[in-house]
Design a protein around this motif. Sequence first.
Motif, PDB file in Angstrom:
ATOM      1  N   GLN A  65      -8.350  12.216  -0.171  1.00 34.46           N
ATOM      2  CA  GLN A  65      -8.523  10.798   0.153  1.00 34.46           C
ATOM      3  C   GLN A  65      -7.186  10.124   0.469  1.00 34.46           C
ATOM      4  O   GLN A  65      -7.116   9.220   1.318  1.00 34.46           O
ATOM      5  CB  GLN A  65      -9.209  10.081  -1.014  1.00 34.46           C
ATOM      6  N   SER A  66      -6.124  10.556  -0.204  1.00 37.75           N
ATOM      7  CA  SER A  66      -4.806   9.997   0.101  1.00 37.75           C
ATOM      8  C   SER A  66      -4.359  10.392   1.493  1.00 37.75           C
ATOM      9  O   SER A  66      -3.742   9.586   2.221  1.00 37.75           O
ATOM     10  CB  SER A  66      -3.790  10.479  -0.935  1.00 37.75           C
ATOM     11  N   THR A  67      -4.652  11.620   1.899  1.00 39.25           N
ATOM     12  CA  THR A  67      -4.292  12.062   3.245  1.00 39.25           C
ATOM     13  C   THR A  67      -5.023  11.254   4.308  1.00 39.25           C
ATOM     14  O   THR A  67      -4.467  10.960   5.385  1.00 39.25           O
ATOM     15  CB  THR A  67      -4.609  13.557   3.411  1.00 39.25           C
ATOM     16  N   GLU A  68      -6.267  10.888   4.026  1.00 36.95           N
ATOM     17  CA  GLU A  68      -7.066  10.118   4.972  1.00 36.95           C
ATOM     18  C   GLU A  68      -6.768   8.626   4.901  1.00 36.95           C
ATOM     19  O   GLU A  68      -7.322   7.849   5.696  1.00 36.95           O
ATOM     20  CB  GLU A  68      -8.554  10.361   4.701  1.00 36.95           C
ATOM     21  N   GLY A  69      -5.903   8.189   3.988  1.00 37.29           N
ATOM     22  CA  GLY A  69      -5.520   6.794   3.894  1.00 37.29           C
ATOM     23  C   GLY A  69      -6.605   5.875   3.379  1.00 37.29           C
ATOM     24  O   GLY A  69      -6.668   4.695   3.775  1.00 37.29           O
ATOM     25  N   ILE A  70      -7.443   6.369   2.503  1.00 35.69           N
ATOM     26  CA  ILE A  70      -8.525   5.557   1.950  1.00 35.69           C
ATOM     27  C   ILE A  70      -7.950   4.619   0.888  1.00 35.69           C
ATOM     28  O   ILE A  70      -7.169   5.051   0.024  1.00 35.69           O
ATOM     29  CB  ILE A  70      -9.618   6.468   1.346  1.00 35.69           C
ATOM     30  N   PRO A  71      -8.309   3.317   0.916  1.00 34.20           N
ATOM     31  CA  PRO A  71      -7.800   2.378  -0.106  1.00 34.20           C
ATOM     32  C   PRO A  71      -8.191   2.811  -1.510  1.00 34.20           C
ATOM     33  O   PRO A  71      -9.198   3.500  -1.722  1.00 34.20           O
ATOM     34  CB  PRO A  71      -8.455   1.048   0.287  1.00 34.20           C
ATOM     35  N   ASP A  72      -7.385   2.422  -2.460  1.00 32.90           N
ATOM     36  CA  ASP A  72      -7.611   2.844  -3.840  1.00 32.90           C
ATOM     37  C   ASP A  72      -8.961   2.375  -4.375  1.00 32.90           C
ATOM     38  O   ASP A  72      -9.625   3.123  -5.114  1.00 32.90           O
ATOM     39  CB  ASP A  72      -6.485   2.319  -4.734  1.00 32.90           C
TER      40      ASP A  72
END
Length: 259
Positions: A140-147
């Motif tokens: 999810q961090s790689t895809e730039g998903i908000p926290d």
Amino acid sequence: MNIADMMGALRRRWYVLVAGLLIAVAAAYGAWTVVKVDYTRTATQLMLPGPGTIPEDANPFLYVGGLSQAADVLTRKMGSPDVLADVTETYPDAEITVTRDPLSSGPVLLITAVSESDADAGRAVDELVTLTDTTLREIQSTEGIPDDERITLVTLTQDEKGVVGMKNRMVAAGGAAVGVGVLTLLLVALIDGLARSRSRRRGRRRRVPPALVVAEDEAGTAVEGVREDDDLDDDDEHSADTAEDAQDDRLPEPAARVP
């Protein structure tokens, strides 16, 4: 060889059967002792949606229906040898799998570790539980998903004690016993067949008639038998002549006639 012949061979060669049974028991016991039991530990994890994707103060367990695809992506990622390299190198004898739970229709992950050591299986499951959570956050961090929109994992169950598996032991012991039993039956049939064949050949040699014309390789034996029979005939004739001469000697001479 039919069943009746086989039963007869077992009765005649009972000593081979007994020896085979003893060896089969010993082989089964040896396989049971050599093959070790394995221990299985499992853990299940449930995916929950991020708080930013559901209504405020809503129950997140009511919104897990749309996370099945995310669960498939995570299980595919966890199936990569590169992801599991650290765990497999630490526990090389353990069998590790991360899949969707087949007993659940929701986004539930099933982590399984099988090892000959219960402690190793337990530690492998602990590391896998942590690894799945770390891997999901990295994706999810790689895809730039908000926290606030990120999917999280919640551990539902985790075994505290491994389940003992006896399957490998039973298969090994049963296979050893069956293998020795089959070899015993074949050995009984072979020994009985050879013994009976030898007895039949001896019987034919004893029943050869004196005047029978036989093959070249058996001519010496047959001719010798004929000669022995001829000698017996000559002895019988000589005995008969001797008996007749003895009888003539015992007969009284006729008296002389008086003129």
